[in-house]
Design a protein around this motif. Structure first.
Motif, PDB file in Angstrom:
ATOM      1  N   CYS A   1       0.844  -1.215   0.000  1.00  0.00           N
ATOM      2  CA  CYS A   1       0.000   0.000   0.000  1.00  0.00           C
ATOM      3  C   CYS A   1       0.870   1.253   0.000  1.00  0.00           C
ATOM      4  N   GLY A   2       1.864   1.281  -0.833  1.00  0.00           N
ATOM      5  CA  GLY A   2       2.767   2.428  -0.872  1.00  0.00           C
ATOM      6  C   GLY A   2       2.526   3.306  -2.086  1.00  0.00           C
ATOM      7  N   ARG A   3       3.619   3.918  -2.548  1.00  0.00           N
ATOM      8  CA  ARG A   3       3.519   4.930  -3.612  1.00  0.00           C
ATOM      9  C   ARG A   3       3.059   4.370  -4.955  1.00  0.00           C
ATOM     10  N   ILE A   4       3.785   3.350  -5.451  1.00  0.00           N
ATOM     11  CA  ILE A   4       3.422   2.862  -6.794  1.00  0.00           C
ATOM     12  C   ILE A   4       2.106   2.076  -6.729  1.00  0.00           C
TER      13      ILE A   4
ATOM     14  N   ILE B   1      17.260  -1.463 -14.621  1.00  0.00           N
ATOM     15  CA  ILE B   1      16.536  -2.617 -15.178  1.00  0.00           C
ATOM     16  C   ILE B   1      15.553  -2.172 -16.265  1.00  0.00           C
ATOM     17  N   HIS B   2      14.985  -0.975 -16.128  1.00  0.00           N
ATOM     18  CA  HIS B   2      14.086  -0.462 -17.169  1.00  0.00           C
ATOM     19  C   HIS B   2      14.860  -0.262 -18.475  1.00  0.00           C
ATOM     20  N   MET B   3      16.074   0.301 -18.349  1.00  0.00           N
ATOM     21  CA  MET B   3      16.851   0.551 -19.564  1.00  0.00           C
ATOM     22  C   MET B   3      17.302  -0.770 -20.193  1.00  0.00           C
TER      23      MET B   3
ATOM     24  N   VAL C   1      -6.944  -5.049  -0.052  1.00  0.00           N
ATOM     25  CA  VAL C   1      -5.533  -4.647  -0.025  1.00  0.00           C
ATOM     26  C   VAL C   1      -4.858  -5.298   1.180  1.00  0.00           C
ATOM     27  N   PHE C   2      -3.578  -5.585   1.000  1.00  0.00           N
ATOM     28  CA  PHE C   2      -2.784  -6.179   2.069  1.00  0.00           C
ATOM     29  C   PHE C   2      -1.476  -5.420   2.163  1.00  0.00           C
ATOM     30  N   ASP C   3      -1.063  -5.118   3.399  1.00  0.00           N
ATOM     31  CA  ASP C   3       0.251  -4.515   3.605  1.00  0.00           C
ATOM     32  C   ASP C   3       0.788  -5.053   4.923  1.00  0.00           C
TER      33      ASP C   3
ATOM     34  N   CYS D   1       3.429  -7.973 -11.127  1.00  0.00           N
ATOM     35  CA  CYS D   1       4.377  -7.629 -10.073  1.00  0.00           C
ATOM     36  C   CYS D   1       5.285  -6.484 -10.519  1.00  0.00           C
ATOM     37  N   GLU D   2       5.623  -5.632  -9.573  1.00  0.00           N
ATOM     38  CA  GLU D   2       6.531  -4.523  -9.877  1.00  0.00           C
ATOM     39  C   GLU D   2       7.924  -5.030 -10.275  1.00  0.00           C
ATOM     40  N   LYS D   3       8.616  -4.192 -11.018  1.00  0.00           N
ATOM     41  CA  LYS D   3      10.015  -4.448 -11.345  1.00  0.00           C
ATOM     42  C   LYS D   3      10.895  -4.029 -10.180  1.00  0.00           C
ATOM     43  N   PRO D   4      12.139  -4.457 -10.094  1.00  0.00           N
ATOM     44  CA  PRO D   4      12.692  -5.585 -10.840  1.00  0.00           C
ATOM     45  C   PRO D   4      12.059  -6.856 -10.319  1.00  0.00           C
ATOM     46  N   ILE D   5      12.100  -7.902 -11.120  1.00  0.00           N
ATOM     47  CA  ILE D   5      11.402  -9.134 -10.749  1.00  0.00           C
ATOM     48  C   ILE D   5      11.800  -9.598  -9.347  1.00  0.00           C
TER      49      ILE D   5
ATOM     50  N   ILE E   1       1.286  -6.915  -7.194  1.00  0.00           N
ATOM     51  CA  ILE E   1       2.289  -6.830  -6.125  1.00  0.00           C
ATOM     52  C   ILE E   1       3.127  -5.553  -6.271  1.00  0.00           C
ATOM     53  N   ALA E   2       3.122  -4.730  -5.228  1.00  0.00           N
ATOM     54  CA  ALA E   2       3.861  -3.458  -5.264  1.00  0.00           C
ATOM     55  C   ALA E   2       4.551  -3.236  -3.922  1.00  0.00           C
ATOM     56  N   VAL E   3       5.473  -4.136  -3.609  1.00  0.00           N
ATOM     57  CA  VAL E   3       6.230  -4.053  -2.350  1.00  0.00           C
ATOM     58  C   VAL E   3       7.716  -3.907  -2.701  1.00  0.00           C
ATOM     59  N   PRO E   4       8.582  -3.582  -1.752  1.00  0.00           N
ATOM     60  CA  PRO E   4      10.021  -3.557  -2.073  1.00  0.00           C
ATOM     61  C   PRO E   4      10.444  -4.918  -2.662  1.00  0.00           C
ATOM     62  N   TYR E   5      11.280  -4.876  -3.709  1.00  0.00           N
ATOM     63  CA  TYR E   5      11.505  -6.081  -4.518  1.00  0.00           C
ATOM     64  C   TYR E   5      12.176  -7.234  -3.763  1.00  0.00           C
TER      65      TYR E   5
HETATM   66  N1  LIG Z   1       7.552   0.419 -12.455  1.00  0.00           N
HETATM   67  C1  LIG Z   1       7.997   1.561 -11.978  1.00  0.00           C
HETATM   68  O1  LIG Z   1       8.241   2.514 -12.709  1.00  0.00           O
HETATM   69  C2  LIG Z   1       8.201   1.673 -10.503  1.00  0.00           C
HETATM   70  C3  LIG Z   1       8.187   2.923  -9.904  1.00  0.00           C
HETATM   71  C4  LIG Z   1       8.344   2.986  -8.525  1.00  0.00           C
HETATM   72  C5  LIG Z   1       8.553   1.828  -7.795  1.00  0.00           C
HETATM   73  N2  LIG Z   1       8.597   0.629  -8.408  1.00  0.00           N
HETATM   74  C6  LIG Z   1       8.831  -0.612  -7.638  1.00  0.00           C
HETATM   75  O2  LIG Z   1       7.731  -0.820  -6.779  1.00  0.00           O
HETATM   76  C7  LIG Z   1       8.175  -1.330  -5.528  1.00  0.00           C
HETATM   77  C8  LIG Z   1       7.530  -0.525  -4.410  1.00  0.00           C
HETATM   78  O3  LIG Z   1       7.915   0.822  -4.516  1.00  0.00           O
HETATM   79  P1  LIG Z   1       7.129   1.988  -3.751  1.00  0.00           P
HETATM   80  O4  LIG Z   1       7.763   3.254  -4.158  1.00  0.00           O
HETATM   81  O5  LIG Z   1       5.677   1.855  -3.910  1.00  0.00           O
HETATM   82  O6  LIG Z   1       7.544   1.645  -2.238  1.00  0.00           O
HETATM   83  P2  LIG Z   1       6.826   2.142  -0.899  1.00  0.00           P
HETATM   84  O7  LIG Z   1       7.855   2.033   0.164  1.00  0.00           O
HETATM   85  O8  LIG Z   1       6.151   3.456  -1.122  1.00  0.00           O
HETATM   86  O9  LIG Z   1       5.683   1.060  -0.651  1.00  0.00           O
HETATM   87  C9  LIG Z   1       5.951  -0.280  -0.346  1.00  0.00           C
HETATM   88  C10 LIG Z   1       4.827  -0.798   0.553  1.00  0.00           C
HETATM   89  O10 LIG Z   1       5.019  -2.209   0.694  1.00  0.00           O
HETATM   90  C11 LIG Z   1       4.800  -2.536   2.068  1.00  0.00           C
HETATM   91  N3  LIG Z   1       5.524  -3.782   2.333  1.00  0.00           N
HETATM   92  C12 LIG Z   1       6.830  -3.953   2.578  1.00  0.00           C
HETATM   93  N4  LIG Z   1       7.118  -5.264   2.714  1.00  0.00           N
HETATM   94  C13 LIG Z   1       5.955  -5.922   2.545  1.00  0.00           C
HETATM   95  C14 LIG Z   1       5.603  -7.299   2.577  1.00  0.00           C
HETATM   96  N5  LIG Z   1       6.513  -8.235   2.775  1.00  0.00           N
HETATM   97  N6  LIG Z   1       4.313  -7.624   2.394  1.00  0.00           N
HETATM   98  C15 LIG Z   1       3.377  -6.660   2.180  1.00  0.00           C
HETATM   99  N7  LIG Z   1       3.645  -5.350   2.156  1.00  0.00           N
HETATM  100  C16 LIG Z   1       4.930  -4.986   2.318  1.00  0.00           C
HETATM  101  C17 LIG Z   1       5.301  -1.345   2.857  1.00  0.00           C
HETATM  102  O11 LIG Z   1       4.742  -1.312   4.157  1.00  0.00           O
HETATM  103  C18 LIG Z   1       4.831  -0.201   1.965  1.00  0.00           C
HETATM  104  O12 LIG Z   1       3.529   0.231   2.305  1.00  0.00           O
HETATM  105  C19 LIG Z   1       9.701  -1.273  -5.553  1.00  0.00           C
HETATM  106  O13 LIG Z   1      10.205  -2.569  -5.674  1.00  0.00           O
HETATM  107  C20 LIG Z   1      10.059  -0.488  -6.779  1.00  0.00           C
HETATM  108  O14 LIG Z   1      11.173  -1.024  -7.464  1.00  0.00           O
HETATM  109  C21 LIG Z   1       8.399   0.537  -9.736  1.00  0.00           C
END
Ligand SMILES: NC(=O)c1ccc[n+]([C@@H]2O[C@H](COP(=O)([O-])OP(=O)(O)OC[C@H]3O[C@@H](n4cnc5c(N)ncnc54)[C@H](O)[C@@H]3O)[C@@H](O)[C@H]2O)c1
Length: 340
Positions: A9-12, A174-176, A43-45, A107-111, A81-85
């Motif tokens: 539940c973060g930024r992306i 990784i995008h490039m 949603v799950f975080d 799932c978000e990048k990188p894999i 899936i949008a959590v730290p990779y």
């Molecule tokens: N595709 C893109 O252009 C792009 C852009 C930004 C970020 N990303 C990727 O998205 C991922 C997340 O980035 P973000 O900026 O949203 O991060 P963020 O820190 O804003 O959000 C991550 C969220 O995941 C939660 N979290 C952490 N570990 C968890 C787990 N094990 N289970 C469930 N929730 C968990 C955190 O509490 C947080 O709310 C990163 O891996 C980043 O590489 C991709």
């Protein structure tokens, strides 16, 4: 209607929707809520407070602190899936092996954070017949335009490519790598040097980690082109640019990936200096749909995940293989060959 479970539940995942600089939708939930075919049921975080705040903000009823319970209750068709990779591998395994596993995972990048994990993630999804997709930039208009004019206007005859981007290999590199693979095909070998200067934080990236390597590298594609890839965390600004030098002209992508220029040879006069280039066309990202809007459209009808699919996790894996080779080459100071 596709039931969706959003993990993270973060930024992306959604909070980027508050960023006034970003065209919308610019997040997972933004894309799903803007498209009539999706219904984000839960949603799950790992952080319950983040989960609650996020669910309230986007009007989601299901808020979970246990992913298995979420899968059992929602029975989602899509898990996003949008959590730290570092956590992608563990979550993908859990989701793909659950009795209520979804039809697809996006799932978000990188894999992942290692090649072994990335390979295992693709394998577990295959074994459990879960379609597995990774977020990348392959659907971005300007890169599709680049590919199109490279072939149509310059006969697909690159001599070399120079690609530069900011931040670290896992964060932006990784995008490039993936984009270069999209345009020029698979990579055969790399030879990289590490950027040694320590950088703790970046003003423009919250996802940058101090131990995410940056490299200056030669990359050789299987089609014979040898290019240069430069990834640095030393700038105070974010950028993502490339120039493709061809026999009959060049293509430049600048302004952090927003402007594409085509240069072609002018009709020469008697002067030897007239054997030069003239700018023929400029494309800009203006009213184009956002990448997330395109991704939502793409995933609605998607029922395969092989390498013909722009979001296939197989691309995510093959691009990670290159990232891994770049790191190994920078450590050994040797050329590293990539075996797909
Ligand atoms: N595709 C893109 O252009 C792009 C852009 C930004 C970020 N990303 C990727 O998205 C991922 C997340 O980035 P973000 O900026 O949203 O991060 P963020 O820190 O804003 O959000 C991550 C969220 O995941 C939660 N979290 C952490 N570990 C968890 C787990 N094990 N289970 C469930 N929730 C968990 C955190 O509490 C947080 O709310 C990163 O891996 C980043 O590489 C991709």
């Amino acid at each position: 209607m596709k039931n969706v479970l959003l993990v993270g539940c973060g930024r992306i995942a959604g909070l980027n929707e508050d960023d006034l600089y970003r065209k919308k939708p610019c997040s997972h939930i933004g894309a799903y809520q803007a498209h009539p075919a999706y219904d984000v049921k839960g949603v799950f975080d790992i952080n319950p407070k983040s989960c609650e705040t996020f669910a309230n903000k986007f009007g989601i009823l299901g808020r979970f602190n246990n992913i298995e319970k979420a899968l059992s209750e929602i029975k989602p068709e899509l898990v996003s899936i949008a959590v730290p990779y570092d956590f992608n591998c563990e979550i993908v395994h859990l989701v793909a092996q659950h009795p209520n596993r979804p039809k697809m995972i996006f799932c978000e990048k990188p894999i992942s954070n290692s090649l072994k994990n990335a390979e295992n993630m693709v394998r577990v999804c295959e074994e459990n017949k879960v379609l597995f997709y990774i977020n990348n930039r392959r659907l971005t208009d300007i890169y599709n335009k680049l590919e199109e004019i490279y072939h149509r206007e310059l006969d697909g005859e690159a001599i070399t490519v120079n690609a530069w981007c900011s931040s670290g290999l896992h964060a932006i590199g990784i995008h490039m790598i993936d984009l270069l693979r999209k345009i020029f095909g698979d990579i055969e070998w790399v030879r990289a040097k590490i950027e040694k200067e320590k950088v703790n934080t970046l003003p423009y990236s919250t996802n940058f980690k101090v131990d995410d390597p940056r490299v200056n590298a030669h990359i050789a594609f299987k089609n014979g082109i040898i290019g240069n890839f430069f990834n640095t965390a030393l700038t105070t600004f974010t950028y993502f640019e490339l120039e493709v030098l061809c026999r009959k002209g060049k293509i430049r992508v600048s302004d952090n990936g927003n402007i594409l220029e085509l240069y072609k040879t002018r009709t020469p006069s008697r002067s030897t200096l007239s054997y030069s280039l003239v700018r023929k066309k400029v494309f800009k990202t203006q009213n184009a749909e956002t990448l997330f809007a395109k991704i939502a459209k793409e995933l609605v009808h998607s029922n395969y995940d092989d390498c013909d699919h722009p979001l296939s996790a197989k691309h995510g894996l093959e691009s990670y293989r290159v990232l891994d080779a770049l790191i190994r080459s920078s450590e050994s100071e040797k050329t590293v060959w990539i075996n797909g």
